[in-house]
Design an enzyme around this catalytic site. Sequence first.
Site, PDB file in Angstrom:
ATOM      1  N   GLY A 244       0.831  -1.202   0.000  1.00 22.18           N
ATOM      2  CA  GLY A 244       0.000   0.000   0.000  1.00 22.18           C
ATOM      3  C   GLY A 244       0.860   1.244   0.000  1.00 22.18           C
ATOM      4  O   GLY A 244       0.765   2.080  -0.873  1.00 22.18           O
ATOM      5  N   GLY A 513      -0.679   0.239  12.880  1.00 26.25           N
ATOM      6  CA  GLY A 513      -1.488  -0.967  12.708  1.00 26.25           C
ATOM      7  C   GLY A 513      -1.273  -2.028  13.763  1.00 26.25           C
ATOM      8  O   GLY A 513      -2.209  -2.433  14.452  1.00 26.25           O
ATOM      9  N   ALA A 514      -0.040  -2.471  13.916  1.00 31.24           N
ATOM     10  CA  ALA A 514       0.236  -3.587  14.829  1.00 31.24           C
ATOM     11  C   ALA A 514      -0.101  -3.200  16.268  1.00 31.24           C
ATOM     12  O   ALA A 514      -0.757  -3.951  16.986  1.00 31.24           O
ATOM     13  CB  ALA A 514       1.701  -4.001  14.716  1.00 31.24           C
ATOM     14  N   LEU A 619       7.153  -7.685  18.156  1.00 30.31           N
ATOM     15  CA  LEU A 619       6.092  -8.694  18.148  1.00 30.31           C
ATOM     16  C   LEU A 619       6.496  -9.948  17.378  1.00 30.31           C
ATOM     17  O   LEU A 619       6.052 -11.050  17.703  1.00 30.31           O
ATOM     18  CB  LEU A 619       4.804  -8.094  17.569  1.00 30.31           C
ATOM     19  N   LYS A 690       5.917  -0.397  19.894  1.00 35.46           N
ATOM     20  CA  LYS A 690       5.829   0.864  19.174  1.00 35.46           C
ATOM     21  C   LYS A 690       5.796   0.586  17.683  1.00 35.46           C
ATOM     22  O   LYS A 690       6.143  -0.504  17.222  1.00 35.46           O
ATOM     23  CB  LYS A 690       7.038   1.757  19.499  1.00 35.46           C
ATOM     24  N   GLU A 694       7.102   2.423   9.399  1.00 29.14           N
ATOM     25  CA  GLU A 694       7.722   3.502   8.642  1.00 29.14           C
ATOM     26  C   GLU A 694       9.022   3.988   9.256  1.00 29.14           C
ATOM     27  O   GLU A 694       9.672   4.870   8.708  1.00 29.14           O
ATOM     28  CB  GLU A 694       6.735   4.665   8.531  1.00 29.14           C
TER      29      GLU A 694
HETATM   30 MO1  MOS Z   1       1.163   5.014   5.408  1.00 28.87          MO
HETATM   31  S1  MOS Z   1       1.808   6.488   4.165  1.00 28.87           S
HETATM   32  O1  MOS Z   1       0.225   5.798   6.572  1.00 28.87           O
HETATM   33  O2  MOS Z   1       0.456   3.815   4.520  1.00 28.87           O
END
Ligand code: MOS
Length: 741
Positions: A244, A513-514, A619, A690, A694
């Site tokens: 993505g 997300g995680a 994780l 954490k 990114e």
């Molecule tokens: Mo990221 S740029 O929040 O998929």
Amino acid sequence: MEMNQPIGQTPLDGRPDGLVGRPVDRIDGRLKVTGLAPYAYETQALRNPAYGFIVEARIARGGIRSIDTAAARLAPGVIHVMTHENVPAQGERREQVWPQLQGTEIRFFGQPVAFVVAETFEQARAAAALVAVQYDAQPPKASLKDALGEAYKPKPAQTDPDSQAGDFEGAFGAAPVQLDVTYTTPPQVHAQMEPHATIAAWDGDKVVLQTANQMLNRGQKSLAGLLGLPPENVRLVSRYIGGGFGSKLQVQPEGVLAVLAAKAIGRPVKVAMTRQQEFHCASHRTGTIQRVRLGADRDGRLSALAHESWSDATPGDQFFETSANVTRSLYAAPHRLTRHRIANLNVPVTSAMRAPGEAVGQLAFECAMDELAEQLGIDPIELRVRNEPAEDPEKKVPFTVRQLVPCMREGARLFGWDKRGDAGSRREGRFMLGMGMSAAARLNPLMPSAARVRLGPDGYLTVRMAMTDIGTGTYTILAQIAGEMMGLPVERIRVEIGDTAYPMAAGSGGSFGAGSAGSALYVACDNLRQALLKAGDLRPDDAVFADGAVRAGNRTVTLAELAGRDGMEAAGEIKPGSLKERYSHYSFGAHFAEVAVDADTGEVRLRRMLGVFTGGRILNAKTARSQAIGGMIFGVGAALMEDGVLDPRYGSFVNRDLAEYHVPAHADVPEIEAVFLPERDDKANPLKSKGLGELGICGAGAALANAVYNATCVRVRDYPLTLDKLLPGLEEREGRVQRRS
Ligand code: MOS
């Protein structure tokens, strides 16, 4: 659970043999490598779908004078041609989801102007070429540099575009050592492997999208708003997603067009963007111009710092690259200023991409720090250590955990930083060698998420949430969290995600997300544990969930027994709380790179690269490492290769494929390693983890750029650092500027 208090001891603590953290292979790995994991376009729709193809505008600014669809409508297999003249009604733009085929105005090159639906993909594509559009064209505005005069302060996006403390101008003017440099970064495209794709199918006033989307609940809400439907009438399903990098944070035009066309023809419509369309119809990262000013004393203590960033946005939009946001938290200096400005250009839609803000911000700021170190004759690590803040310098709150200095120190040791010589001092045949480093920092947000778990009478646990796995390993870490919480092996966890029919989840984005989805699952499992103990009349104090059973006191009962004939369910949710404001939440790291620059051609080759990171509790050691090195490789791309070349005459990208828009391939990345230092962040979430997604890209490219300088004594401030930009400096330095006549 709301994060108002630091997390104490949890069932995940003190189990060094536990599942969480182990390098468990991806539970969806076999499905993927055998081609059995259905991506959006491969989902078998119920009734035979028709195929859609987008017709793009061939001008960047102006209007549609006329549009002739007669030939297209008569072409073989064509079912429907949708234009602004017959498109179903849509509401206003919602978040990043734009209404399609609205009116005759053209704002950017590649803007969809028609949508052809046919029995096959080939027929739709062939007919799309027959749609005849007459334009009233105006010269586009497509150069950020030329538009700086009309740049303005955009609407706040989470935070104010500007910040200041003290008196920057005064302190900078008075500083004994000053640096004032401007860096530029080009437009970049997400370049995810799987193009945008949607199959839309209506049933009455309800629509289901099999689509490729990172944040399903957000997409559901904004698409429902656009269509004027209640959110529950819109269902997004994304079981498997081929990358993505931000481009699937929103429903892109192909999704909206598929939904509208499917409504119009009363039949499911299936559409994927071509790779070429990805560059114009989908979003990209804006180019930036960034000015960094640093004022310091002769020991390298910063008295003043400023980071200003200009970026562009498509007409009608105020999305901006938050390049300077991370600068607000990175280094101490009493006098500070950050500022973001945008100019609207006739360019395709810009959006979040791979650490929006930090990634390009640190390409500029971390090089400026290197320039200052060079100017002062101080080691770049030492310069950063001297400006390590005791608390967040602008928010004036403590960091949750900040191990930037340990990351730099450990990285220096592992990388052999002491072998780095003065700039221009190392040579190997015709190659000039150099090392560079950079700090890494990335915001660590927590997003609301919910989860439901069900323990069946068979002793299997089913996890359900509208979470996504964009190739990052979400399926696997969710299985590990649930497995360890319940004392079950991963084989007995069924992870069902990727569907808005399940409890709301954060989705995959912003490195949240995680931590967010995993925490909701943790809470759901914790609730299930309590319910099981109660059902079995077991004492909670010494209960241990292991090997598919609970041991408490002198009793051992299997989970299947406790679940009973009907099984047992529990729900859980996580929300950010007051800790969000009371602390500064970042993940940290340090990058090290060694490069060889061909003294004759200026070609830069990466030799080796190391990242040392802290991400709270890791994780899954394997997927975390993959995330980290994936991010670092993006940094290699940003430093050396990735360049969306926009032709300002037409407002179009000229390198619209993955041959010409080069992302690093194996040959570009010879040796790369990522290391995690032990850490627990008890103020982040109950997992004490954490965000990592990114972090790897943040600062990575700057480490390469700084290595290039160390190798060559040539500072290029215009990314990517291609040989044409390096050569003039190299020639000058070698004193062999050739006469050209
Ligand atoms: Mo990221 S740029 O929040 O998929």
